[in-house]
Design a protein around this motif. Structure first.
Motif, mmCIF file in Angstrom:
data_model
loop_
_atom_site.group_PDB
_atom_site.id
_atom_site.type_symbol
_atom_site.label_atom_id
_atom_site.label_comp_id
_atom_site.label_asym_id
_atom_site.label_seq_id
_atom_site.Cartn_x
_atom_site.Cartn_y
_atom_site.Cartn_z
ATOM 1 N N VAL A 61 0.817 -1.113 0.016
ATOM 2 C CA VAL A 61 0.076 -0.102 0.056
ATOM 3 C C VAL A 61 0.942 1.375 0.055
ATOM 4 O O VAL A 61 1.847 1.413 0.735
ATOM 5 C CB VAL A 61 -0.822 0.029 1.321
ATOM 6 C CG1 VAL A 61 -1.690 0.939 1.438
ATOM 7 C CG2 VAL A 61 -1.961 -1.098 1.092
ATOM 8 N N THR A 62 0.707 2.345 -0.719
ATOM 9 C CA THR A 62 1.458 3.456 -0.767
ATOM 10 C C THR A 62 0.564 4.598 -0.217
ATOM 11 O O THR A 62 -0.572 4.825 -0.529
ATOM 12 C CB THR A 62 1.764 3.684 -2.316
ATOM 13 O OG1 THR A 62 0.650 4.219 -3.078
ATOM 14 C CG2 THR A 62 2.686 2.655 -2.992
ATOM 15 N N THR A 63 1.431 5.369 0.321
ATOM 16 C CA THR A 63 0.774 6.634 1.091
ATOM 17 C C THR A 63 1.924 7.464 1.577
ATOM 18 O O THR A 63 3.139 7.165 1.475
ATOM 19 C CB THR A 63 0.056 6.226 2.478
ATOM 20 O OG1 THR A 63 -0.804 7.381 2.501
ATOM 21 C CG2 THR A 63 0.689 5.722 3.531
ATOM 22 N N ASP A 64 1.773 8.803 1.798
ATOM 23 C CA ASP A 64 2.726 9.586 2.468
ATOM 24 C C ASP A 64 3.213 9.229 3.540
ATOM 25 O O ASP A 64 2.250 9.504 4.665
ATOM 26 C CB ASP A 64 2.054 11.218 2.353
ATOM 27 C CG ASP A 64 3.319 12.107 2.321
ATOM 28 O OD1 ASP A 64 4.239 11.883 2.700
ATOM 29 O OD2 ASP A 64 2.677 13.257 2.594
ATOM 30 N N LEU A 65 4.435 9.218 3.836
ATOM 31 C CA LEU A 65 5.117 8.699 5.196
ATOM 32 C C LEU A 65 5.981 9.868 5.701
ATOM 33 O O LEU A 65 6.731 10.091 6.643
ATOM 34 C CB LEU A 65 5.758 7.481 5.299
ATOM 35 C CG LEU A 65 5.098 6.305 4.584
ATOM 36 C CD1 LEU A 65 6.224 5.030 4.821
ATOM 37 C CD2 LEU A 65 4.004 5.985 5.526
ATOM 38 N N SER A 66 5.808 11.234 5.257
ATOM 39 C CA SER A 66 6.999 12.317 5.426
ATOM 40 C C SER A 66 6.525 12.697 6.845
ATOM 41 O O SER A 66 7.578 13.367 7.335
ATOM 42 C CB SER A 66 6.286 13.270 4.316
ATOM 43 O OG SER A 66 5.198 13.933 4.487
ATOM 44 N N PHE A 67 5.515 12.473 7.569
ATOM 45 C CA PHE A 67 5.255 13.141 8.747
ATOM 46 C C PHE A 67 6.121 12.475 9.919
ATOM 47 O O PHE A 67 6.160 12.916 10.792
ATOM 48 C CB PHE A 67 3.632 13.023 9.145
ATOM 49 C CG PHE A 67 3.115 11.763 8.919
ATOM 50 C CD1 PHE A 67 3.341 10.767 9.818
ATOM 51 C CD2 PHE A 67 2.281 11.511 7.552
ATOM 52 C CE1 PHE A 67 2.729 9.565 9.600
ATOM 53 C CE2 PHE A 67 1.812 10.116 7.737
ATOM 54 C CZ PHE A 67 1.953 9.154 8.563
ATOM 55 N N PHE A 68 6.748 11.315 9.437
ATOM 56 C CA PHE A 68 7.517 10.659 10.533
ATOM 57 C C PHE A 68 8.629 11.638 10.828
ATOM 58 O O PHE A 68 9.207 11.365 12.029
ATOM 59 C CB PHE A 68 8.071 9.257 9.848
ATOM 60 C CG PHE A 68 7.230 8.206 10.113
ATOM 61 C CD1 PHE A 68 6.805 7.800 11.265
ATOM 62 C CD2 PHE A 68 6.736 7.569 9.090
ATOM 63 C CE1 PHE A 68 5.970 6.643 11.542
ATOM 64 C CE2 PHE A 68 5.898 6.225 9.272
ATOM 65 C CZ PHE A 68 5.602 5.764 10.488
ATOM 66 N N GLU A 69 9.057 12.440 9.971
ATOM 67 C CA GLU A 69 10.066 13.404 10.143
ATOM 68 C C GLU A 69 10.023 14.348 11.463
ATOM 69 O O GLU A 69 10.894 14.891 12.068
ATOM 70 C CB GLU A 69 10.415 14.177 9.003
ATOM 71 C CG GLU A 69 11.036 13.224 7.894
ATOM 72 C CD GLU A 69 11.172 13.903 6.483
ATOM 73 O OE1 GLU A 69 11.300 15.132 6.728
ATOM 74 O OE2 GLU A 69 11.265 13.292 5.376
#
Length: 298
Positions: A129-137
């Motif tokens: 599944v693809t999704t935006d993971l940028s908020f981990f930063e």
């Protein structure tokens, strides 16, 4: 008192049965993953960095892209790929899928990853599944490129050694305490006695807290074909509680903090909560899906 509880994670609790339904409906477009190597061949070690006391990040590869940061989370299946990486690999989305979160909702897409490597493990034509993971930063000092769970780590046995900061694949010595482990729609579930009441909890290395779902009335199965249920990063409604006793097999942990919140998808997530070994101070945990055994030592 009603409060706001924080979890520094994007912990994917995918309802595999629903996702499998979607994949089967599009079997022509998404190739089946190649059989993983035989268990006796899957041996080796991969080092990892540990953030926030529980957040495991190991280096892996997706297609030709090397040295990617993989968040290792046993509460995730199938794997999740950051949209930025999916674009670099020119992956074609097969279907959009809703993502139900504790703190809200998101949207992802189902596709197939030609190859993935994590230490000695290699997976081909892997449904993701693809999704935006940028908020981990916001919470860890690295960009998370993918989240990998039991569909990548299994089916052979492995040990997560928090003290040595490594995952060892292959047969391992028996750890001091063991409990029966079973698969429920691709997720590892085991029995835990919480304040002398039997609970069915998900083994979730990506959780920053012990989470117990509040009792929910029975509901009919959801009609949607594919749902990915996430723990949201940041704040969500929950109540901090103290548990007098948490017993795993012969080992008892007393006076433990937990978060009580509602089950985001009670008709599909058929267990009572989730737990990470790290939040109990466990230094090593062994997982043998085929043998149905979870072991640990402090």
């Amino acid at each position: 008192m009603r409060g706001r509880a924080s979890l520094f994670l994007l912990d994917v609790l995918v309802t595999l049965l629903a996702v499998q339904t979607a994949l089967q409906a599009h079997a022509v477009n998404i190739p089946s993953p190649e059989p993983p190597p035989a268990i006796h061949e899957t041996t080796g070690t991969v080092r990892f960095d540990l953030y926030l006391g529980y957040f495991i990040v190991a280096h892996g590869s997706a297609g030709p892209l090397k040295n990617l940061n993989f968040f290792v989370d046993t509460g995730t299946t199938p794997a999740v790929l950051d949209t930025r990486i999916a674009k670099k690999l020119a992956l074609a989305a097969q279907e959009s899928t809703p993502i139900a979160a504790l703190g809200g909702a998101a949207q992802g897409e189902i596709t197939s990853l030609p190859s993935l490597e994590l230490g000695p493990l290699t997976r081909s034509n892997l449904p993701v599944v693809t999704t935006d993971l940028s908020f981990f930063e916001k919470f860890v000092p690295v960009h998370i490129d993918a989240i990998v769970g039991l569909d990548v780590l299994g089916p052979g046995p492995f040990v997560i050694d928090y003290a040595a900061r490594e995952i060892r694949f292959g047969p391992a010595r028996q750890l001091p305490v063991s409990v029966p482990l079973r698969l429920d729609h691709g997720l590892a579930v085991f029995d835990v006695a919480i304040d002398h009441q039997l609970k069915h909890l998900l083994l979730d290395t990506g959780a920053g807290s012990l989470i117990v779902f509040t009792p929910q009335p029975s509901q009919a199965p959801a009609a949607k074909a594919a749902t990915v249920a996430l723990h949201s990063i940041g704040d969500f409604d929950g109540k901090q509680v103290w548990l007098h006793s948490v017993r795993l097999g012969s080992r008892e942990f007393r006076q433990r903090s937990a978060v009580m919140t509602r089950n985001p998808k009670p008709s599909q997530l058929d267990y009572d909560g989730l737990i990470s070994p790290a939040v109990l101070g466990i230094s090593q945990v062994s997982v043998d899906l085929k043998g149905g055994v979870l072991g640990f030592s402090r």
